[in-house]
Write an enzyme that holds these catalytic residues in place. Structure first.
Site, short mmCIF file in Angstrom:
data_model
loop_
_atom_site.label_atom_id
_atom_site.label_comp_id
_atom_site.label_asym_id
_atom_site.label_seq_id
_atom_site.Cartn_x
_atom_site.Cartn_y
_atom_site.Cartn_z
N ASP A 47 0.85 -1.20 0.00
CA ASP A 47 0.00 0.00 0.00
C ASP A 47 0.88 1.24 0.00
O ASP A 47 2.07 1.18 0.33
CB ASP A 47 -0.95 0.00 1.21
CG ASP A 47 -0.22 0.12 2.55
OD1 ASP A 47 0.86 -0.50 2.71
OD2 ASP A 47 -0.72 0.83 3.45
N GLU A 84 0.17 -0.90 5.91
CA GLU A 84 1.26 -0.30 6.68
C GLU A 84 1.04 1.20 6.86
O GLU A 84 1.25 1.74 7.94
CB GLU A 84 2.62 -0.55 6.01
CG GLU A 84 3.81 -0.34 6.94
CD GLU A 84 4.26 1.10 7.07
OE1 GLU A 84 4.98 1.40 8.03
OE2 GLU A 84 3.90 1.94 6.22
N1 BES Z 1 8.74 3.28 5.35
C1 BES Z 1 8.15 4.20 6.28
C2 BES Z 1 8.96 4.37 7.55
C3 BES Z 1 10.37 4.85 7.40
C4 BES Z 1 10.79 5.60 6.31
C5 BES Z 1 11.27 4.53 8.38
C6 BES Z 1 12.10 6.02 6.21
C7 BES Z 1 12.57 4.96 8.29
C8 BES Z 1 12.99 5.69 7.19
C9 BES Z 1 6.74 3.71 6.62
O1 BES Z 1 6.02 3.37 5.45
C10 BES Z 1 5.99 4.83 7.25
O2 BES Z 1 5.70 5.78 6.57
N2 BES Z 1 5.66 4.72 8.53
C11 BES Z 1 4.84 5.69 9.18
C12 BES Z 1 4.15 5.10 10.36
C13 BES Z 1 2.90 4.35 10.03
C14 BES Z 1 2.27 3.80 11.29
C15 BES Z 1 1.92 5.18 9.26
C16 BES Z 1 5.67 6.84 9.65
O3 BES Z 1 6.86 6.69 9.99
O4 BES Z 1 5.10 7.94 9.68
MN MN Z 2 7.12 2.18 4.21
MN MN Z 3 5.34 5.25 4.49
#
Ligand code: BES
Ligand code: MN
Ligand code: MN
Length: 468
Positions: free
Chosen positions: A88, A158
């Site tokens: 997603d 995710e």
């Molecule tokens: N891939 C990201 C997280 C990320 C990006 C970690 C770059 C480290 C470096 C992930 O898809 C994401 O966006 N996570 C969200 C949290 C989620 C619960 C919506 C975030 O970090 O905001």
């Molecule tokens: Mn991600």
């Molecule tokens: Mn993300």
């Protein structure tokens, strides 16, 4: 046997074409308008897993969007790598800032990517990075070099908090058994200085609602005499930081893990230019908690940020009104050993307590997750480090990231395994922003590096077994 780099060179155009096909499907999990596209993407991922050489691949239903599971087993005595990723993507908004369509992938030249980059929503986060693993499997199967068993678990929620993943893991402990979890959903320092992510921040996400009068009021007739929910909300939010930019919620820092001076000086060795950082964002100065560097503020320290705020009249022209209500979405990034549910509660108690009598406050927790840190002496980390050294010619630096992948701590709790974060993105890839992209160099380098992780991991795993 053909080596991985010539295989990648020979199949480069096809690898890019197949990724583009996946990027064309708008799998936006946050918006129900795209639900059929999300399901179609799951189907496409499954087909790709089978084509790459999985013995078995299936769409596993959950209360939410399905999880795509695939596996290739070669020998039960060999270790098993579980690859996690997500199909997603974030909503593409704001649409008008995209220079090419978010679901119309194209390769364009852009600074920092001499070989060009693929522009599309999800190019880096996470379709492009997830797909590197599919192509790495294809190579290992084609060349007969797959050294161990492999499982894939690719989810579709995710970006909206992975609500169904815990449900799925609890019910499939046996199926998901593994010796290490491998994820490419983070970044690295630069294309000349690879790094391995050893930490992720936790997250508490809340929505707040401040309600004043029972209807919108004429701001001349009532202005000055009743609480304006937007004024009040703005004031309450402003009070959440003190003059040193520390968060004022009582108890917020109580469990924060303090990093030793040795580790902080180790961290400070990573290459970083404050000038370049400011230039890239077009800001005159950085901003944050007193006593910490920019890198520390965005990795080992907790934060509180408003992600959106609304209420009242925002249309064309002017309307004189005191709105009945105001709203904000607030995220707190957490560090070890803060507990996200406890932090939500601390926030709620504090936010309610600071509201003036003339308004009502409702705090709704959204989702969250715990922070994660992984040791660098594990065989998983060692294998990843060797793999990057092989393909980049230099040893990667361990680095904590500021982002969150809440399920990583869940994996440790439920599946008792360590996660290795082999990210190939760059901070400049504009994930979650308009014009997201993923370097062609990064994509291909990832495909080359992953099989080496498998090889080193299997070797280290077997020598560890022989010792015991
Ligand atoms: N891939 C990201 C997280 C990320 C990006 C970690 C770059 C480290 C470096 C992930 O898809 C994401 O966006 N996570 C969200 C949290 C989620 C619960 C919506 C975030 O970090 O905001
Ligand atoms: Mn991600
Ligand atoms: Mn993300």
């Amino acid at each position: 046997m053909e080596d991985i780099s010539s295989y990648v060179q020979k199949n480069k155009e096809r690898f890019i074409g197949e990724l583009k096909d996946l990027l064309k499907i708008p799998s936006v999990s946050a918006d129900p308008v795209f639900s059929q596209d999300v399901l179609n993407t799951a189907e496409a991922v499954k087909e790709n897993l089978l084509k790459a050489g999985c013995d078995r691949a299936e769409i596993c239903d959950t209360p939410g969007y399905p999880i795509v599971y695939g596996e290739k087993s070669i020998d039960p005595d060999l270790p098993t790598v579980l690859v996690y990723g997500h199909y997603d993507v974030q909503p593409p908004d704001p649409m008008d800032l995209w220079e090419s369509g978010p679901f119309d992938p194209v390769i364009k030249q852009t600074p920092g990517h001499p070989e060009g980059a693929i522009f599309a929503r999800g190019a880096c986060d996470d379709k492009g990075q997830m797909f590197m693993h599919v192509k790495a499997l294809e190579y290992m199967v084609q060349s007969g070099t797959l050294p161990c068993n492999v499982k894939f678990m690719i989810e579709g929620e995710e970006e909206v908090g992975s609500a169904s993943l815990e449900w799925f893991i609890e019910r499939n402990q046996e199926k998901l058994k593994n010796d290490v979890i491998l994820i490419s959903d983070t970044g690295m320092i630069s294309n000349t200085q690879p790094s391995i992510t050893t930490g992720l921040r936790g997250l508490s996400y809340v929505e707040v609602e401040v309600t004043g009068p029972n209807r919108d009021l004429h701001s001349g007739l009532y202005g000055g005499a009743v609480a304006n929910p937007i004024n009040v909300l703005a004031g309450m939010i402003a009070s959440l930081h003190d003059e040193n930019n520390r968060i004022t919620i009582p108890g917020f820092y109580d469990k924060v893990e303090e990093i030793s001076p040795e580790e902080r000086s180790e961290m400070a060795k990573a290459p970083f230019s404050l000038e370049q950082y400011k230039n890239a964002l077009d800001i005159d100065d950085v901003y944050g908690e007193a006593g910490y560097t920019t890198n520390e503020r965005s990795s080992i320290r907790p934060t509180l940020d408003v992600n959106g705020i609304w209420g009242g009249y925002t249309g064309e022209g002017a309307k004189t009104v005191i709105p009945s209500a105001a709203y904000a979405k607030i995220s707190m990034r957490l560090v070890p050993d803060q507990d996200w549910e406890e932090i939500c509660q601390l926030f709620k108690d504090h936010f309610e307590s600071i509201a003036p009598k003339g308004v009502k406050v409702v705090v709704k927790p959204h989702h969250g997750g715990q922070a994660y840190v992984t040791p660098i002496d594990s065989i998983g980390y060692q294998a990843a480090s060797k793999a990057y050294s092989d393909t980049f010619g230099i040893t990667p630096i361990p680095q904590r990231s500021g982002g969150s992948i809440p399920i990583v701590s869940l994996f440790e709790k439920e599946l008792k395994s360590k996660t290795i974060l082999m990210g190939f993105g760059l901070n400049s890839d504009a994930i979650h922003s308009p014009n997201e992209h993923f370097g062609v160099f990064n994509y291909l380098k990832g495909i080359e590096t992953i099989p080496l992780f498998y090889r080193h991991f299997t070797e280290l795993f077997r020598s560890q077994e022989n010792e015991s």
